[in-house]
Design an enzyme around this catalytic site. Structure first.
Site, short mmCIF file in Angstrom:
data_model
loop_
_atom_site.label_atom_id
_atom_site.label_comp_id
_atom_site.label_asym_id
_atom_site.label_seq_id
_atom_site.Cartn_x
_atom_site.Cartn_y
_atom_site.Cartn_z
CB VAL A 107 -0.98 -0.05 1.19
CG1 VAL A 107 -1.77 1.24 1.30
CG2 VAL A 107 -1.94 -1.23 1.01
CG HIS A 108 5.10 1.32 1.37
ND1 HIS A 108 5.58 0.36 2.24
CD2 HIS A 108 5.84 1.15 0.23
CE1 HIS A 108 6.53 -0.33 1.65
NE2 HIS A 108 6.70 0.12 0.44
N GLY A 109 3.40 1.80 -1.62
CA GLY A 109 3.95 2.03 -2.95
C GLY A 109 2.92 2.58 -3.92
CG ASP B 279 2.78 -0.48 4.32
OD1 ASP B 279 3.91 0.03 4.39
OD2 ASP B 279 2.14 -0.57 3.25
#
Ligand code: SAM
Length: 342
Positions: free
Chosen positions: A243-245, A272
């Site tokens: 998700v952070h990407g 994450d």
């Protein structure tokens, strides 16, 4: 760098009597570590403490330059010296030698390459709000960046996956796991080892996937998790460091696709860094903010807080979100939710 100011130095910084030289010199510290790792200094000193001259002779290095490097590494907290003989500190032994089970040497190569190849685009990214060049396109052009990226994610996952797997509530009659952007597949493998009836599909870009022979119950599938069919009938979906990407639109779209691929009652796990729930302290916060800057300049994603991830999961149709911090995995936390039964 494992460096701590003494009270006099701390006061000098607080009063701004000295300039912030460590930030100017930070990249030099990184290069000193890379040079020491690549020339075999850390591994040789793990075998036995040594003088600069003996080490230079054993490794075929210049004796004067080796002494300069060893003194810099001593100043940075990676070596200690007594009677002219250098030895590793616990930090260097634990994280920077190839023989150590906790070695994060692949990360050193990856972060050095990232700083050298991708971070020069930061100024432009700050002007535009997006990376100058998509990260995965850079990987395709730069075999060393690609190799070191996958080696680094695998090294981190190898340490974290067993602890994470213990915290994942697998439904009793579960059969199928979808590992979204699962790369090396180590998070799936840890789950398969605990649950003999599970099978897992890892979907990722072709270069990242493990070989089909990695495990008889693991199926690697090349494809895009944003574009290609994810399949259906899954009981558990893993999204570790995914998700952070992604930007906000992509993250929302991916979670909706994952919700559609899960059976009712299925479990989604987002693993994450949640920027708002890490260890308190200036140094930890500074690391998270630098990581956020890294996601901006590389993938165009960002560090999200637990509340934001919860909001994304709820908007995708998932129920109550539980927060777990697996022991042995200080930087990857879990947000876990279920797809409602109807
Ligand atoms: C930061 S890594 C995380 C790997 C693994 N889940 C972990 O936590 O160690 C992100 C992964 O997502 C994959 N990835 C990125 N964009 C993708 C896409 N559009 N479709 C499929 N995989 C993608 C990358 O190849 C990489 O393996």
């Amino acid at each position: 760098m494992p460096l701590f100011y003494n009270p006099l130095e701390a006061a000098a910084h607080r009063l701004s009597v000295v300039p912030p030289m460590f930030d100017y010199f930070g990249a030099m510290g990184l290069h000193a570590l890379v040079a020491a790792a690549r020339t075999g200094v850390f591994d040789a000193l793990r075998e036995r403490p040594s003088t600069a001259g003996d080490l230079a002779a054993a490794l075929g290095l210049d004796p004067h330059a080796t002494g300069v490097l060893l003194r810099a590494l001593t100043g940075l907290g990676y070596l200690r010296v007594r009677g002219g003989r250098y030895r590793l500190t616990r930090t260097a032994r634990r994280w920077l030698t190839t023989g150590s089970t906790t070695s994060l040497l692949p990360g050193l190569v990856f972060w050095e390459r990232t700083a050298r190849v991708l971070w020069p685009g930061l100024e432009q990214a700050v002007r535009d709000g997006a990376p100058a060049r998509p990260f995965y396109a850079s990987l395709a052009d730069d075999p060393e960046l690609s190799r070191s990226f996958h080696a680094w994610t695998a090294a981190v996952a190898a340490r974290q996956a067993p602890a994470a797997a213990r915290r994942i509530p697998v439904p009793r009659d579960a059969r199928l796991v979808l590992d979204v952007g699962g790369g090396h597949g180590l998070f799936s493998l840890a789950l398969l080892r605990r649950h003999p009836r599970l099978r897992a599909t890892v979907i990722d870009l072709p270069d990242a996937l493990p070989p089909a022979a990695a495990h008889p119950r693991l199926t690697p599938r090349a494809g895009s998790f944003l574009e290609d069919d994810l399949g259906s009938g899954y009981d558990v979906a893993l999204l570790f460091n995914i998700v952070h990407g992604l930007n906000d639109e992509e993250a929302a779209r991916l979670l909706r696709r994952v919700a559609a691929a899960l059976d009712p009652g299925g479990v989604v796990v987002v693993g994450d860094q949640f920027g708002d729930s890490l260890m308190p302290g200036r140094a930890s916060r500074a690391l998270v903010h630098l990581l956020d800057l890294n996601y901006l300049v590389t993938v165009g994603g960002r560090v999200r807080g637990l509340a934001e991830v919860t909001g994304l999961l709820r908007a995708a149709g998932f129920g109550r979100v539980r927060h777990r911090r697996p022991l042995g995995s200080p930087t990857t936390e879990l947000a876990i939710a279920r797809k409602p039964l109807r």
